[in-house]
Design a protein around this motif. Structure first.
Motif, PDB file in Angstrom:
ATOM      1  N   ALA A   1       3.138  14.582 -13.296  1.00 41.62           N
ATOM      2  CA  ALA A   1       2.137  15.192 -14.185  1.00 41.62           C
ATOM      3  C   ALA A   1       2.071  16.700 -13.974  1.00 41.62           C
ATOM      4  CB  ALA A   1       0.772  14.554 -13.923  1.00 41.62           C
ATOM      5  N   TYR A   2       2.134  17.103 -12.644  1.00 35.77           N
ATOM      6  CA  TYR A   2       2.138  18.549 -12.374  1.00 35.77           C
ATOM      7  C   TYR A   2       3.357  19.219 -12.978  1.00 35.77           C
ATOM      8  CZ  TYR A   2      -1.546  17.670  -8.943  1.00 35.77           C
ATOM      9  OH  TYR A   2      -2.707  17.308  -8.333  1.00 35.77           O
ATOM     10  N   ALA A   3       4.493  18.545 -12.845  1.00 41.84           N
ATOM     11  CA  ALA A   3       5.731  19.141 -13.393  1.00 41.84           C
ATOM     12  C   ALA A   3       5.631  19.282 -14.904  1.00 41.84           C
ATOM     13  CB  ALA A   3       6.920  18.276 -13.012  1.00 41.84           C
ATOM     14  N   GLN A   4       5.070  18.238 -15.535  1.00 43.30           N
ATOM     15  CA  GLN A   4       4.939  18.325 -16.996  1.00 43.30           C
ATOM     16  C   GLN A   4       3.982  19.442 -17.393  1.00 43.30           C
ATOM     17  OE1 GLN A   4       3.712  14.394 -18.037  1.00 43.30           O
ATOM     18  NE2 GLN A   4       5.831  13.548 -17.951  1.00 43.30           N
ATOM     19  N   ARG A   5       2.888  19.559 -16.630  1.00 37.97           N
ATOM     20  CA  ARG A   5       1.953  20.635 -16.939  1.00 37.97           C
ATOM     21  C   ARG A   5       2.608  21.996 -16.727  1.00 37.97           C
ATOM     22  NH1 ARG A   5      -3.119  19.362 -13.349  1.00 37.97           N
ATOM     23  NH2 ARG A   5      -3.762  21.441 -14.178  1.00 37.97           N
ATOM     24  N   LEU A   6       3.406  22.159 -15.623  1.00 42.12           N
ATOM     25  CA  LEU A   6       4.113  23.429 -15.386  1.00 42.12           C
ATOM     26  C   LEU A   6       5.119  23.718 -16.492  1.00 42.12           C
ATOM     27  CD1 LEU A   6       4.768  23.263 -11.527  1.00 42.12           C
ATOM     28  CD2 LEU A   6       3.260  24.875 -12.727  1.00 42.12           C
ATOM     29  N   ASP A   7       5.760  22.609 -16.873  1.00 38.68           N
ATOM     30  CA  ASP A   7       6.774  22.799 -17.908  1.00 38.68           C
ATOM     31  C   ASP A   7       6.116  23.231 -19.222  1.00 38.68           C
ATOM     32  OD1 ASP A   7       9.571  22.491 -18.818  1.00 38.68           O
ATOM     33  OD2 ASP A   7       8.672  20.959 -20.118  1.00 38.68           O
ATOM     34  N   ARG A   8       4.946  22.594 -19.496  1.00 39.03           N
ATOM     35  CA  ARG A   8       4.262  22.994 -20.716  1.00 39.03           C
ATOM     36  C   ARG A   8       3.748  24.423 -20.619  1.00 39.03           C
ATOM     37  NH1 ARG A   8       2.203  17.707 -20.343  1.00 39.03           N
ATOM     38  NH2 ARG A   8       0.289  18.502 -19.397  1.00 39.03           N
ATOM     39  N   ALA A   9       3.329  24.796 -19.368  1.00 35.46           N
ATOM     40  CA  ALA A   9       2.762  26.150 -19.220  1.00 35.46           C
ATOM     41  C   ALA A   9       3.830  27.230 -19.081  1.00 35.46           C
ATOM     42  CB  ALA A   9       1.829  26.190 -18.013  1.00 35.46           C
ATOM     43  N   PHE A  10       4.882  26.931 -18.332  1.00 38.37           N
ATOM     44  CA  PHE A  10       5.886  27.967 -18.027  1.00 38.37           C
ATOM     45  C   PHE A  10       7.300  27.555 -18.352  1.00 38.37           C
ATOM     46  CE2 PHE A  10       2.379  28.294 -14.966  1.00 38.37           C
ATOM     47  CZ  PHE A  10       1.894  29.554 -15.279  1.00 38.37           C
ATOM     48  N   GLY A  11       7.476  26.568 -19.113  1.00 40.55           N
ATOM     49  CA  GLY A  11       8.827  26.103 -19.405  1.00 40.55           C
ATOM     50  C   GLY A  11       9.577  27.036 -20.345  1.00 40.55           C
ATOM     51  N   VAL A  12      10.869  26.718 -20.538  1.00 35.43           N
ATOM     52  CA  VAL A  12      11.750  27.569 -21.366  1.00 35.43           C
ATOM     53  C   VAL A  12      11.271  27.606 -22.802  1.00 35.43           C
ATOM     54  CG1 VAL A  12      14.104  27.856 -22.224  1.00 35.43           C
ATOM     55  CG2 VAL A  12      13.690  27.144 -19.858  1.00 35.43           C
ATOM     56  N   HIS A  13      10.860  26.477 -23.308  1.00 35.18           N
ATOM     57  CA  HIS A  13      10.450  26.456 -24.700  1.00 35.18           C
ATOM     58  C   HIS A  13       9.224  27.332 -24.917  1.00 35.18           C
ATOM     59  CE1 HIS A  13       7.958  23.401 -22.759  1.00 35.18           C
ATOM     60  NE2 HIS A  13       7.074  23.612 -23.759  1.00 35.18           N
TER      61      HIS A  13
ATOM     62  N   ALA B   1       0.833  -1.215   0.000  1.00 41.72           N
ATOM     63  CA  ALA B   1       0.000   0.000   0.000  1.00 41.72           C
ATOM     64  C   ALA B   1       0.863   1.258   0.000  1.00 41.72           C
ATOM     65  CB  ALA B   1      -0.927  -0.012   1.222  1.00 41.72           C
ATOM     66  N   GLY B   2       1.965   1.246   0.803  1.00 41.52           N
ATOM     67  CA  GLY B   2       2.868   2.411   0.836  1.00 41.52           C
ATOM     68  C   GLY B   2       3.492   2.672  -0.519  1.00 41.52           C
ATOM     69  N   ARG B   3       3.951   1.614  -1.142  1.00 39.36           N
ATOM     70  CA  ARG B   3       4.546   1.781  -2.472  1.00 39.36           C
ATOM     71  C   ARG B   3       3.524   2.293  -3.479  1.00 39.36           C
ATOM     72  NH1 ARG B   3       7.493  -2.875  -0.926  1.00 39.36           N
ATOM     73  NH2 ARG B   3       5.874  -4.242  -1.819  1.00 39.36           N
TER      74      ARG B   3
ATOM     75  N   TRP C   1       3.977  10.122  -6.862  1.00 36.33           N
ATOM     76  CA  TRP C   1       5.060  10.428  -7.809  1.00 36.33           C
ATOM     77  C   TRP C   1       4.508  10.680  -9.202  1.00 36.33           C
ATOM     78  CZ3 TRP C   1       6.882   7.805 -12.151  1.00 36.33           C
ATOM     79  CH2 TRP C   1       8.101   8.264 -12.676  1.00 36.33           C
ATOM     80  N   LEU C   2       3.521   9.884  -9.587  1.00 31.90           N
ATOM     81  CA  LEU C   2       2.892  10.115 -10.889  1.00 31.90           C
ATOM     82  C   LEU C   2       2.182  11.454 -10.931  1.00 31.90           C
ATOM     83  CD1 LEU C   2       1.347   6.579 -11.687  1.00 31.90           C
ATOM     84  CD2 LEU C   2       3.386   7.623 -12.695  1.00 31.90           C
ATOM     85  N   ASP C   3       1.470  11.789  -9.840  1.00 34.32           N
ATOM     86  CA  ASP C   3       0.793  13.096  -9.798  1.00 34.32           C
ATOM     87  C   ASP C   3       1.801  14.229  -9.887  1.00 34.32           C
ATOM     88  OD1 ASP C   3      -1.587  11.775  -9.540  1.00 34.32           O
ATOM     89  OD2 ASP C   3      -1.745  12.042  -7.358  1.00 34.32           O
ATOM     90  N   THR C   4       2.930  14.114  -9.138  1.00 39.06           N
ATOM     91  CA  THR C   4       3.951  15.182  -9.137  1.00 39.06           C
ATOM     92  C   THR C   4       4.546  15.335 -10.529  1.00 39.06           C
ATOM     93  OG1 THR C   4       4.447  14.696  -6.829  1.00 39.06           O
ATOM     94  CG2 THR C   4       6.094  15.958  -8.060  1.00 39.06           C
TER      95      THR C   4
ATOM     96  N   LEU D   1       7.808  16.753   0.740  1.00 37.46           N
ATOM     97  CA  LEU D   1       6.981  16.466   1.926  1.00 37.46           C
ATOM     98  C   LEU D   1       6.234  15.131   1.774  1.00 37.46           C
ATOM     99  CD1 LEU D   1       5.502  20.028   2.685  1.00 37.46           C
ATOM    100  CD2 LEU D   1       7.224  18.787   4.007  1.00 37.46           C
ATOM    101  N   ALA D   2       5.708  14.894   0.569  1.00 37.22           N
ATOM    102  CA  ALA D   2       4.999  13.630   0.341  1.00 37.22           C
ATOM    103  C   ALA D   2       5.935  12.435   0.462  1.00 37.22           C
ATOM    104  CB  ALA D   2       4.325  13.653  -1.051  1.00 37.22           C
TER     105      ALA D   2
END
Length: 497
Positions: A365-377, A351-353, A360-363, A433-434
């Protein structure tokens, strides 16, 4: 000097004299010991209570009927006399019975091989039932009415008796036959002879007294009346009321073995068991030793089978109880609890894993969304679009206005980049934190940091308070690389560190 005869010469002389003196006679008497062999001849004894005469009636002399005269009367074929005047009716061999009073006509003869004289009958006429037979039937009816013959009053014989009282004449052949058979049967017994006359006027009284004495002694398990065969007169002692009374009142089971197979006496009817002969009486009392041996073998095999079945049953019960005890034993209970704990810990790890992987998948996904929204490209693309827009504005508005607009755009871009950086940093902190929280939920985590899990063997529970154990309790201490067994020797105070 007297002449010396041989047995054959003397017998032949007596034969000639007797047959010459009595060429033809009529004899009246009662029929006893009747025998009909396969030859068809008839042999019987005539008696009048004081004497007996052997009679042979050859098959060729037996008439089915007598001739009838003109008046309808039957005529004697030998004398020509009317049979009614003789007081009876001519008989056939098949119609003759024991106890009948008959009139026989014939000639006397000496049977040389036995030296015995006999009557060779030519005619036998029925004269009615003899006095002894009448007395026999009268006493039989009288005792039957009193209940002497009732089956429900008769006693069962003991099986293979060890003590037997025999009422008989000690010098007779019957007792020898009885003892000879008894010696070969049963498992061994004591036989006590109570002597008595078995024939004559004094016999009934002595037989009754001997049976009463055997009953009063209380020694024997069963009493036996025995006597060899003979005529109705010879066996008459056992057809008397004193003997019947003694048999009836006896507390012992009584076996009557009187006479031969055809002989039946009053004692036979009253006795608890009737035997055809003295030898048969012994057979009724004791089983054959071969039968006993076979019975012992059967019982031995049955006992062996029963013992093996009992052992198998007890082994099955023992196995069932052993399994039950094993299931209820503290060790088995601890093992089941340990298996349960292992299962729960495995499920907790899984259950912990799963939670960690989901976060980790949610994070990501958030990072990818941030990168798409505010990334260098994205900002580079926006900068290129702005540069094109600036060039178009310069051509249309002039340099000063474009410079002012450029400065505003650059400010906006700078603010946008700072906002994107702050948002990414916040997302990374949330991820850390998570991750930290997931590591805190890992049951193996404290063991990695040098801690241990202590379980009380008596209860199977993890130790959380010193009050939960007492001296002597076993402890199962789980560390990072294995387990350590320990025993509480001294209980510490709850405030001690």
């Amino acid at each position: 000097m007297s002449a010396i005869f041989t047995v054959s010469e003397l017998t032949r002389s007596v034969k000639n004299l007797l047959e010459a003196e009595f060429p033809f006679v009529w004899v009246r008497g009662q029929v006893t010991n009747l025998a009909r062999p396969a030859s068809g001849h008839v042999y019987f004894t005539l008696t009048d209570g004081d004497a007996a005469l052997s009679v042979v009636w050859f098959k060729s002399s037996q008439k089915s009927a007598s001739p009838v005269d003109r008046d309808g009367d039957r005529v004697n074929p030998l004398t020509g006399e009317v049979e009614e005047e003789q007081g009876g009716t001519a008989l056939t061999g098949a119609g003759l019975e024991d106890g009948m009073e008959v009139l026989c006509a014939g000639r006397l003869n000496v049977y040389e091989p036995r030296g015995q004289y006999q009557l060779v009958a030519e005619l036998v006429q029925d004269q009615g039932v003899g006095s002894l037979s009448v007395a026999f039937e009268a006493l039989k009816r009288q005792l039957a009415e009193k209940g002497y013959f009732d089956e429900d009053r008769k006693l069962s014989l003991p099986r293979d008796p060890a003590r037997v009282a025999v009422i008989t004449s000690p010098s007779g052949a019957a007792v020898r036959d009885f003892l000879r058979v008894a010696e070969t049967r049963g498992t061994g017994s004591e036989i006590r002879i109570y002597p008595s006359l078995v024939q004559g006027d004094r016999a009934p009284e002595q037989i009754a007294a001997a049976l009463d004495r055997a009953d009063a002694d209380g020694w024997a398990e069963v009493a036996v009346l025995i006597r060899g065969g003979g005529s109705l007169e010879d066996l008459w002692a056992f057809n008397t009321e004193p003997v019947a009374d003694a048999v009836f009142r006896a507390r012992l089971p009584v076996v009557s073995g009187v006479g031969h197979e055809p002989d039946v006496t009053i004692a036979d009817f009253v006795a608890d068991r009737r035997a055809a002969t003295p030898s048969h009486a012994a057979q009724e009392l004791w089983p054959r030793r071969e039968t006993l041996a076979q019975r012992a073998d059967v019982l031995d095999m049955a006992l062996a089978r029963a013992y093996l079945g009992w052992l198998e049953s007890k082994a099955s019960d023992f196995d069932h109880l052993r399994k039950g005890l094993a299931w209820l034993s503290p060790v088995r209970r601890l093992e089941r609890m340990e298996d349960r704990l292992t299962t729960l810990m495995t499920r907790l790890d899984d259950a912990g894993r799963d939670v960690f992987y989901d976060k980790w998948l949610d994070t990501r996904a958030y990072a990818q969304r941030l990168d798409r929204a505010f990334g260098v490209h994205r900002t580079d693309g926006a900068a290129r679009e702005l540069a094109g827009l600036v060039r178009r504005l310069e051509r249309g508005l002039g340099t000063p206005a474009v410079d002012a607009l450029g400065r505003d755009v650059c400010g906006l871009l700078h603010r946008m980049r700072r906002g994107a950086a702050r948002s990414g940093e916040a997302r990374r902190r949330d991820l850390e934190l998570a991750t930290t929280a997931l590591r805190g939920l890992d049951p193996e985590g404290p063991l990695e940091r040098g801690y241990s899990l202590v379980r009380v063997e008596r209860t199977g529970a993890f130790l959380r308070d010193p009050k939960e154990v007492t001296p002597g309790d076993g402890l199962d201490i789980r560390v990072k690389d294995g387990r350590v067994a320990a025993v509480v020797t001294q209980k510490a105070n709850a405030n001690e560190e």
